[in-house]
Design a protein around this motif. Structure first.
Motif, PDB file in Angstrom:
ATOM      1  N   GLU A 286      29.945  -6.860  39.836  1.00  0.00           N
ATOM      2  CA  GLU A 286      28.502  -6.909  39.688  1.00  0.00           C
ATOM      3  C   GLU A 286      28.072  -5.784  38.749  1.00  0.00           C
ATOM      4  OE1 GLU A 286      26.502  -9.120  40.732  1.00  0.00           O
ATOM      5  OE2 GLU A 286      27.549 -10.176  42.351  1.00  0.00           O
ATOM      6  N   LEU A 287      27.113  -6.065  37.891  1.00  0.00           N
ATOM      7  CA  LEU A 287      26.647  -5.057  36.952  1.00  0.00           C
ATOM      8  C   LEU A 287      26.021  -3.879  37.696  1.00  0.00           C
ATOM      9  CD1 LEU A 287      25.047  -7.247  34.144  1.00  0.00           C
ATOM     10  CD2 LEU A 287      27.019  -5.733  33.893  1.00  0.00           C
ATOM     11  N   GLN A 288      26.409  -2.681  37.321  1.00  0.00           N
ATOM     12  CA  GLN A 288      25.808  -1.493  37.893  1.00  0.00           C
ATOM     13  C   GLN A 288      25.911  -0.363  36.886  1.00  0.00           C
ATOM     14  OE1 GLN A 288      27.986  -0.699  41.476  1.00  0.00           O
ATOM     15  NE2 GLN A 288      29.741   0.160  40.431  1.00  0.00           N
ATOM     16  N   LYS A 289      25.136   0.674  37.094  1.00  0.00           N
ATOM     17  CA  LYS A 289      25.085   1.785  36.151  1.00  0.00           C
ATOM     18  C   LYS A 289      26.366   2.631  36.249  1.00  0.00           C
ATOM     19  CE  LYS A 289      20.060   2.128  36.216  1.00  0.00           C
ATOM     20  NZ  LYS A 289      18.872   2.987  36.491  1.00  0.00           N
ATOM     21  N   GLU A 290      26.611   3.387  35.181  1.00  0.00           N
ATOM     22  CA  GLU A 290      27.790   4.233  35.143  1.00  0.00           C
ATOM     23  C   GLU A 290      27.707   5.330  36.190  1.00  0.00           C
ATOM     24  OE1 GLU A 290      29.032   5.735  31.416  1.00  0.00           O
ATOM     25  OE2 GLU A 290      28.467   3.941  30.295  1.00  0.00           O
ATOM     26  N   GLY A 291      28.921   5.723  36.655  1.00  0.00           N
ATOM     27  CA  GLY A 291      29.016   6.861  37.551  1.00  0.00           C
ATOM     28  C   GLY A 291      28.762   6.531  39.005  1.00  0.00           C
ATOM     29  N   LEU A 292      28.548   5.208  39.317  1.00  0.00           N
ATOM     30  CA  LEU A 292      28.249   4.852  40.706  1.00  0.00           C
ATOM     31  C   LEU A 292      29.499   4.720  41.555  1.00  0.00           C
ATOM     32  CD1 LEU A 292      25.319   2.294  40.407  1.00  0.00           C
ATOM     33  CD2 LEU A 292      25.242   4.740  40.856  1.00  0.00           C
ATOM     34  N   ALA A 293      30.669   4.622  40.901  1.00  0.00           N
ATOM     35  CA  ALA A 293      31.900   4.538  41.689  1.00  0.00           C
ATOM     36  C   ALA A 293      32.172   5.896  42.356  1.00  0.00           C
ATOM     37  CB  ALA A 293      33.089   4.166  40.789  1.00  0.00           C
ATOM     38  N   ALA A 294      32.741   5.829  43.515  1.00  0.00           N
ATOM     39  CA  ALA A 294      33.054   7.066  44.237  1.00  0.00           C
ATOM     40  C   ALA A 294      34.101   7.864  43.486  1.00  0.00           C
ATOM     41  CB  ALA A 294      33.548   6.739  45.640  1.00  0.00           C
ATOM     42  N   ASN A 295      34.074   9.143  43.656  1.00  0.00           N
ATOM     43  CA  ASN A 295      35.053  10.003  42.980  1.00  0.00           C
ATOM     44  C   ASN A 295      36.288  10.259  43.842  1.00  0.00           C
ATOM     45  OD1 ASN A 295      33.474  10.312  40.705  1.00  0.00           O
ATOM     46  ND2 ASN A 295      32.330  12.013  41.609  1.00  0.00           N
TER      47      ASN A 295
ATOM     48  N   ARG B 117      33.240  -1.834  26.056  1.00  0.00           N
ATOM     49  CA  ARG B 117      32.912  -0.416  26.188  1.00  0.00           C
ATOM     50  C   ARG B 117      33.398   0.118  27.524  1.00  0.00           C
ATOM     51  NH1 ARG B 117      28.809   2.775  28.207  1.00  0.00           N
ATOM     52  NH2 ARG B 117      27.807   0.958  29.162  1.00  0.00           N
ATOM     53  N   LYS B 118      34.114   1.235  27.487  1.00  0.00           N
ATOM     54  CA  LYS B 118      34.579   1.844  28.729  1.00  0.00           C
ATOM     55  C   LYS B 118      33.404   2.378  29.531  1.00  0.00           C
ATOM     56  CE  LYS B 118      39.280   3.249  27.508  1.00  0.00           C
ATOM     57  NZ  LYS B 118      40.231   4.385  27.410  1.00  0.00           N
ATOM     58  N   VAL B 119      33.431   2.139  30.831  1.00  0.00           N
ATOM     59  CA  VAL B 119      32.384   2.607  31.733  1.00  0.00           C
ATOM     60  C   VAL B 119      32.904   3.802  32.522  1.00  0.00           C
ATOM     61  CG1 VAL B 119      30.945   2.007  33.722  1.00  0.00           C
ATOM     62  CG2 VAL B 119      31.351   0.318  31.915  1.00  0.00           C
ATOM     63  N   ASN B 120      32.110   4.843  32.576  1.00  0.00           N
ATOM     64  CA  ASN B 120      32.480   6.042  33.321  1.00  0.00           C
ATOM     65  C   ASN B 120      32.367   5.779  34.819  1.00  0.00           C
ATOM     66  OD1 ASN B 120      32.925   8.638  34.244  1.00  0.00           O
ATOM     67  ND2 ASN B 120      30.850   9.336  33.779  1.00  0.00           N
ATOM     68  N   THR B 121      33.487   5.964  35.529  1.00  0.00           N
ATOM     69  CA  THR B 121      33.485   5.728  36.974  1.00  0.00           C
ATOM     70  C   THR B 121      33.741   6.997  37.773  1.00  0.00           C
ATOM     71  OG1 THR B 121      35.829   5.093  36.843  1.00  0.00           O
ATOM     72  CG2 THR B 121      34.197   3.320  36.769  1.00  0.00           C
ATOM     73  N   GLY B 122      33.581   8.126  37.146  1.00  0.00           N
ATOM     74  CA  GLY B 122      33.774   9.375  37.874  1.00  0.00           C
ATOM     75  C   GLY B 122      34.805  10.259  37.205  1.00  0.00           C
ATOM     76  N   PHE B 123      35.045  11.434  37.806  1.00  0.00           N
ATOM     77  CA  PHE B 123      35.916  12.432  37.206  1.00  0.00           C
ATOM     78  C   PHE B 123      37.389  12.205  37.522  1.00  0.00           C
ATOM     79  CE2 PHE B 123      31.776  14.556  37.748  1.00  0.00           C
ATOM     80  CZ  PHE B 123      31.531  14.895  36.423  1.00  0.00           C
ATOM     81  N   LEU B 124      37.679  11.677  38.699  1.00  0.00           N
ATOM     82  CA  LEU B 124      39.074  11.522  39.101  1.00  0.00           C
ATOM     83  C   LEU B 124      39.695  10.290  38.456  1.00  0.00           C
ATOM     84  CD1 LEU B 124      38.814  12.408  42.901  1.00  0.00           C
ATOM     85  CD2 LEU B 124      39.460  13.899  40.995  1.00  0.00           C
ATOM     86  N   PRO B 125      40.959  10.363  38.047  1.00  0.00           N
ATOM     87  CA  PRO B 125      41.633   9.203  37.446  1.00  0.00           C
ATOM     88  C   PRO B 125      41.814   8.077  38.456  1.00  0.00           C
ATOM     89  CG  PRO B 125      43.201  10.973  37.860  1.00  0.00           C
ATOM     90  CD  PRO B 125      41.837  11.547  38.129  1.00  0.00           C
ATOM     91  N   LYS B 126      41.779   6.861  37.963  1.00  0.00           N
ATOM     92  CA  LYS B 126      41.933   5.683  38.812  1.00  0.00           C
ATOM     93  C   LYS B 126      42.983   4.762  38.217  1.00  0.00           C
ATOM     94  CE  LYS B 126      37.254   5.848  40.678  1.00  0.00           C
ATOM     95  NZ  LYS B 126      37.015   7.241  40.191  1.00  0.00           N
ATOM     96  N   PRO B 127      43.590   3.913  39.026  1.00  0.00           N
ATOM     97  CA  PRO B 127      44.642   3.022  38.505  1.00  0.00           C
ATOM     98  C   PRO B 127      44.092   1.875  37.658  1.00  0.00           C
ATOM     99  CG  PRO B 127      44.248   2.573  40.824  1.00  0.00           C
ATOM    100  CD  PRO B 127      43.437   3.796  40.493  1.00  0.00           C
TER     101      PRO B 127
END
Length: 462
Positions: free
Chosen positions: A452-461, A249-259
């Motif tokens: 490490e397991l973490q909730k969605e959206g915690l990556a910086a944008n 399952r894809k995890v949401n890491t924010g709005f900006l595209p990432k490599p």
């Protein structure tokens, strides 16, 4: 079981291949794993279809045309047997089933499921059964799990349901993790895999309530993504049946595209062979294919005794350093759902062609939920370019406030996903590896890192 009204969604919805099989043939009269009952007529039709020539460049390597027939050796095919010297009893694995109640409930339900799907003889001393007036909350139906399971057999060509783990919530409640695989009844017969959990409530020796949850709540999109023709399966048509793909399952890491892309892989049972890289030479490419000592059987793909088999993909490879400083190669090989419906799974005997100093091992391992980040790549696991890609991936996830998971030596855990690899199974276990050719520019494979397991959206944008 929890299935099984995917029926409702039915209306809505190569150039070169390398074949890897064990090179050594070990004789055995053991018939530890008997073939289940199935429709001989329908299997014969499917097998005949598999033998139909596919007129694509390079298909002579594997695909059922004249070249394959010329290479067919009936004497070698008849002798194609490998000794099974060890077994794995999945219900005895305390990492998967944490106590006697969870084990007993899972065993009981798996047996009842198998009696319906494979016409196995029902035992008289089943520990837990469904109460006639049980409550069932599920996205699959509203009558009862077993009734819906029986109905589904009228629709699907193949249907497998495996209970892969169980957790005791309390004395009267158990949570089960399951996988479902169906062969969708359309021309190319794609394999659709659905995963989820069921919380069952017990009273005495009866299941009085069951609540099912899907790992991917949008059932329609989950099915559609696997039913639609896959380009490389179409390009290499005729080489293997459709593969079961490991759900992620894809995890949401924010709005900006990432490599890179972050995924979540649910708890599952994997087949994990390992060996040491005894030469530390990239050109030897030990990590590029499933090792010979991992195979439990040989699959007969030609002749009157040719076998039906199920491919699973992708194959994951990991290179790491041991505490002694050696390079260790580990494979995570996905297991077909059908094989996991067995209580006992085969393990291979010793392989005389693998040097003892390689310290070969092979075992089934139940793994909990994982979170990973991957970057597409078009090469092989031991390419020199992989080192730079790993560094780029590590720096980027650190920059985005994601936390890499470290191994016992304190190093990040990198791995390589071979999306062009298929591990093929019969009732006898892993019997063949197929690697199809894909041009480097499509970047079909992936370089990954454990997180490490973490909730969605915690990556910086940023």
């Amino acid at each position: 079981m929890w299935l099984v009204l995917l029926l409702a969604f039915a209306a809505r919805v190569g150039a070169f291949s390398m074949l890897i099989t064990p090179t050594s043939i070990r004789q055995s009269s053991s018939q530890l794993f008997a073939q289940r009952k199935s429709s001989e007529s329908s299997n014969a039709v499917l097998l005949e279809q598999e033998e139909t020539p596919a007129n694509i460049p390079g298909n002579e390597f594997f695909g059922g045309n004249r070249q394959k027939e010329e290479l067919y050796d009936p004497v070698a095919e008849e002798a194609a047997v490998i000794t099974v010297q060890k077994i794995y009893n999945k219900f005895d694995d305390t990492a998967a089933f944490d106590g006697p109640i969870a084990k007993s409930v899972a065993q009981s339900l798996q047996h009842v499921i198998n009696t319906i799907l494979y016409e196995e003889e029902k035992e008289s001393d089943i520990a837990f059964e469904y109460e006639a007036s049980m409550t069932w909350e599920s996205p699959f139906g509203k009558t009862s799990p077993l009734e819906e399971l029986e109905k589904s057999l009228e629709f699907y060509n193949r249907l497998d349901v495996a209970i892969i783990s169980g957790k005791t919530v309390n004395d009267n409640t158990v949570e089960l993790v399951w996988e479902i695989s169906v062969s969708w009844p359309i021309l190319w017969e794609p394999r659709v895999v659905i995963t989820g959990t069921s919380v069952v409530n017990l009273r005495d020796n009866k299941i009085v309530k069951q609540v099912d949850r899907l790992d991917q709540p949008d059932l329609l999109s989950t099915i559609a993504s696997q039913v639609l023709p896959r380009f490389w399966d179409t390009y290499h048509i005729g080489m293997t049946p459709s593969a079961e793909l490991t759900p992620r399952r894809k995890v949401n890491t924010g709005f900006l595209p990432k490599p890179y892309q972050v995924y979540e892989i649910m708890s599952r049972l994997v087949y994990k062979p390992t060996r040491l890289d005894t030469t530390n030479n990239r050109e030897d490419a030990f990590a590029q294919v499933i090792p010979n000592h991992a195979f439990c059987t040989l699959i007969k793909t030609m002749g009157p005794k040719r076998q039906r088999y199920i491919p699973a993909s992708p194959v994951e490879v990991q290179l790491s350093r041991t505490t002694e400083g050696d390079t260790k190669i580990s494979w995570r090989v996905p297991i077909s759902v059908e094989l996991q419906t067995n209580s006992v799974l085969p393990l291979p005997g010793d392989d005389p062609e693998t040097l003892p100093e390689a310290k070969p091992t092979a075992e089934y391992v139940y793994e909990g939920k994982r979170q990973i980040a991957t970057i597409p790549y078009g090469g092989a696991p031991q390419d020199e370019e992989v080192t730079a890609i790993r560094r780029k991936l590590y720096e980027q996830v650190i920059k985005d406030n994601l936390k890499p998971k470290l191994d016992e030596t304190g190093r990040p855990q990198f791995f390589f996903l071979q999306n062009n690899a298929k591990a093929c199974y019969t009732e006898g276990g892993l019997g063949m590896g197929v690697y199809d050719w894909r041009p480097p520019f499509v970047k079909a494979n992936e370089v990954g890192i454990e997180l490490e397991l973490q909730k969605e959206g915690l990556a910086a944008n940023s």
